[in-house]
Design a protein around this motif. Structure first.
Motif, short mmCIF file in Angstrom:
data_model
loop_
_atom_site.label_atom_id
_atom_site.label_comp_id
_atom_site.label_asym_id
_atom_site.label_seq_id
_atom_site.Cartn_x
_atom_site.Cartn_y
_atom_site.Cartn_z
N LYS A 121 0.85 -1.19 0.00
CA LYS A 121 0.00 0.00 0.00
C LYS A 121 0.89 1.24 0.00
O LYS A 121 1.85 1.32 0.78
CB LYS A 121 -0.94 -0.01 1.21
N ILE A 122 0.54 2.17 -0.87
CA ILE A 122 1.40 3.33 -1.09
C ILE A 122 0.60 4.62 -0.93
O ILE A 122 -0.50 4.75 -1.47
CB ILE A 122 2.05 3.27 -2.48
N HIS A 123 1.17 5.55 -0.17
CA HIS A 123 0.58 6.87 0.03
C HIS A 123 1.52 7.93 -0.54
O HIS A 123 2.74 7.82 -0.42
CB HIS A 123 0.33 7.15 1.51
N PHE A 124 0.93 8.95 -1.12
CA PHE A 124 1.69 10.06 -1.68
C PHE A 124 1.39 11.31 -0.85
O PHE A 124 0.22 11.65 -0.61
CB PHE A 124 1.31 10.30 -3.14
N GLN A 125 2.44 12.00 -0.41
CA GLN A 125 2.28 13.17 0.45
C GLN A 125 3.23 14.28 0.00
O GLN A 125 4.21 14.03 -0.71
CB GLN A 125 2.61 12.82 1.91
N ASP A 126 2.91 15.51 0.44
CA ASP A 126 3.88 16.57 0.25
C ASP A 126 4.81 16.59 1.47
O ASP A 126 4.68 15.75 2.38
CB ASP A 126 3.20 17.92 0.02
N LYS A 127 5.73 17.53 1.51
CA LYS A 127 6.72 17.54 2.58
C LYS A 127 6.12 17.89 3.94
O LYS A 127 6.75 17.71 4.98
CB LYS A 127 7.85 18.50 2.23
N LYS A 128 4.87 18.40 3.93
CA LYS A 128 4.18 18.69 5.18
C LYS A 128 3.25 17.54 5.58
O LYS A 128 2.39 17.70 6.44
CB LYS A 128 3.39 19.99 5.05
N SER A 129 3.44 16.38 4.91
CA SER A 129 2.66 15.16 5.18
C SER A 129 1.19 15.30 4.82
O SER A 129 0.35 14.55 5.33
CB SER A 129 2.80 14.73 6.65
N LYS A 130 0.87 16.22 3.93
CA LYS A 130 -0.50 16.36 3.44
C LYS A 130 -0.69 15.43 2.25
O LYS A 130 0.14 15.38 1.34
CB LYS A 130 -0.77 17.80 3.01
N ALA A 131 -1.76 14.64 2.26
CA ALA A 131 -2.01 13.66 1.20
C ALA A 131 -2.13 14.34 -0.16
O ALA A 131 -2.77 15.38 -0.30
CB ALA A 131 -3.27 12.87 1.50
N LYS A 132 -1.51 13.73 -1.16
CA LYS A 132 -1.61 14.21 -2.53
C LYS A 132 -2.19 13.08 -3.39
O LYS A 132 -1.88 11.90 -3.19
CB LYS A 132 -0.23 14.60 -3.07
N THR A 133 -3.03 13.44 -4.33
CA THR A 133 -3.67 12.44 -5.19
C THR A 133 -2.99 12.42 -6.56
O THR A 133 -3.09 13.39 -7.31
CB THR A 133 -5.17 12.75 -5.37
N PRO A 134 -2.31 11.33 -6.87
CA PRO A 134 -1.61 11.26 -8.15
C PRO A 134 -2.53 10.75 -9.26
O PRO A 134 -3.53 10.08 -9.01
CB PRO A 134 -0.51 10.25 -7.87
N GLU A 135 -2.16 11.07 -10.47
CA GLU A 135 -2.76 10.44 -11.65
C GLU A 135 -1.77 9.38 -12.11
O GLU A 135 -0.69 9.70 -12.61
CB GLU A 135 -2.99 11.48 -12.75
N ILE A 136 -2.12 8.11 -11.91
CA ILE A 136 -1.18 7.02 -12.23
C ILE A 136 -1.10 6.86 -13.75
O ILE A 136 -2.10 6.61 -14.42
CB ILE A 136 -1.62 5.70 -11.59
N ASP A 137 0.10 6.99 -14.27
CA ASP A 137 0.32 6.80 -15.71
C ASP A 137 0.60 5.33 -16.03
O ASP A 137 0.05 4.79 -16.98
CB ASP A 137 1.46 7.69 -16.20
N SER A 138 1.47 4.71 -15.25
CA SER A 138 1.79 3.30 -15.48
C SER A 138 2.51 2.73 -14.26
O SER A 138 3.17 3.46 -13.51
CB SER A 138 2.66 3.12 -16.72
N ILE A 139 2.37 1.41 -14.09
CA ILE A 139 3.16 0.68 -13.08
C ILE A 139 3.78 -0.51 -13.80
O ILE A 139 3.08 -1.36 -14.35
CB ILE A 139 2.30 0.21 -11.90
N THR A 140 5.09 -0.55 -13.79
CA THR A 140 5.84 -1.59 -14.50
C THR A 140 6.59 -2.44 -13.49
O THR A 140 7.14 -1.92 -12.51
CB THR A 140 6.83 -0.97 -15.49
N LEU A 141 6.61 -3.74 -13.73
CA LEU A 141 7.29 -4.68 -12.83
C LEU A 141 8.67 -5.07 -13.36
O LEU A 141 8.82 -5.41 -14.54
CB LEU A 141 6.44 -5.94 -12.66
N TYR A 142 9.66 -4.99 -12.48
CA TYR A 142 10.98 -5.58 -12.72
C TYR A 142 11.14 -6.69 -11.69
O TYR A 142 10.65 -6.57 -10.56
CB TYR A 142 12.10 -4.56 -12.52
N THR A 143 11.83 -7.75 -12.05
CA THR A 143 12.10 -8.80 -11.07
C THR A 143 13.58 -9.17 -11.09
O THR A 143 14.30 -8.88 -12.05
CB THR A 143 11.27 -10.08 -11.35
N ALA A 144 14.01 -9.80 -10.01
CA ALA A 144 15.37 -10.32 -9.91
C ALA A 144 15.30 -11.68 -9.24
O ALA A 144 14.52 -11.88 -8.30
CB ALA A 144 16.27 -9.38 -9.12
N ALA A 145 16.10 -12.62 -9.73
CA ALA A 145 16.06 -13.99 -9.22
C ALA A 145 16.86 -14.15 -7.94
O ALA A 145 16.69 -15.12 -7.21
CB ALA A 145 16.57 -14.96 -10.29
#
Length: 225
Positions: free
Chosen positions: A109-133
């Motif tokens: 679970k991920i939260h986005f905040q400004d430096k004053k810990s105020k919640a910010k609502t992002p517009e998600i463009d993409s989430i890409t997965l990288y993996t390592a063995a």
């Protein structure tokens, strides 16, 4: 004692000091490299945005790297990969562990905040997965695995349940039952084992916008059955 004898004894003494100094330096380097990432180094925020990551296993916090997208894109490929790899930590157990055995505890679970810990609502463009063995980390971009995620605007929370999209038969560490269940799935087209497709670490590349600014955040977890 003559000056000639002094020089004769001084040489082996100098070599001894140099040798001991080199041993101490090597020991210090090994000691530093074998320690988990320090708390002060776990989050890199080269922006006005703070990204907070939570997992069911809170024994260790996630390593998070956040940059403005245009600045990150200008870095060399090797520098980018070094940053991406660093989210997995320096030693085993440095990144938080997520089990995909039960959906309810397989979340990030991920939260986005400004430096004053105020919640910010992002517009998600993409989430890409990288993996390592395994370690050392060699991130592989997974075109074959799509990341499923949900953004709850009421709680301003981005959530991903890894059990929904991480295949159990691809895990580096998995139950003996799943080792033989789908052996053919971990083979390449010529029949040889494709161990680089195994998953120990999941690294998430999150590209998003907040207002007129574009950002990219990287974070990682280790995954097990």
């Amino acid at each position: 004692m003559s000056s000639k004898n002094n020089r004769r004894y001084r040489k082996p003494l100098s070599f001894t000091f140099i040798f001991v100094g080199m041993l101490l330096l090597i020991f210090a380097i090994l000691h530093i490299s074998s320690r988990p990432t320090a708390d002060k180094d776990r989050v890199t925020n080269a922006t006005d945005i703070k990204v907070m990551v939570k997992t069911a296993n809170d024994s260790r916090s996630a390593i998070v790297r956040t940059y403005e997208l245009d600045k990150f894109s200008k870095l060399s490929k090797s520098k980018q990969m070094k940053i991406i790899s660093s989210t997995c930590g320096k030693v085993e157990g440095d990144a938080p562990n997520v089990s995909i055995k039960n959906k309810d505890t397989s979340y990030i679970k991920i939260h986005f905040q400004d430096k004053k810990s105020k919640a910010k609502t992002p517009e998600i463009d993409s989430i890409t997965l990288y993996t390592a063995a395994g370690m050392p980390i060699n991130p592989k971009k997974r075109q074959d695995i799509g990341v499923l995620y949900n953004y709850d605007h009421k709680t301003d929370e981005l959530s991903m349940y890894l059990s929904e999209f991480i295949p159990a038969d691809k895990l580096t560490f998995r139950d003996s039952d799943s080792n033989s269940a789908d052996d053919t799935a971990s083979e390449s087209s010529d029949g040889s084992a494709s161990e680089e497709d195994d998953i120990w670490f999941c690294i998430f590349e999150i590209k998003y916008s907040i207002g007129s600014k574009k950002y990219v955040t990287y974070t990682a977890v280790s995954v097990g059955k």
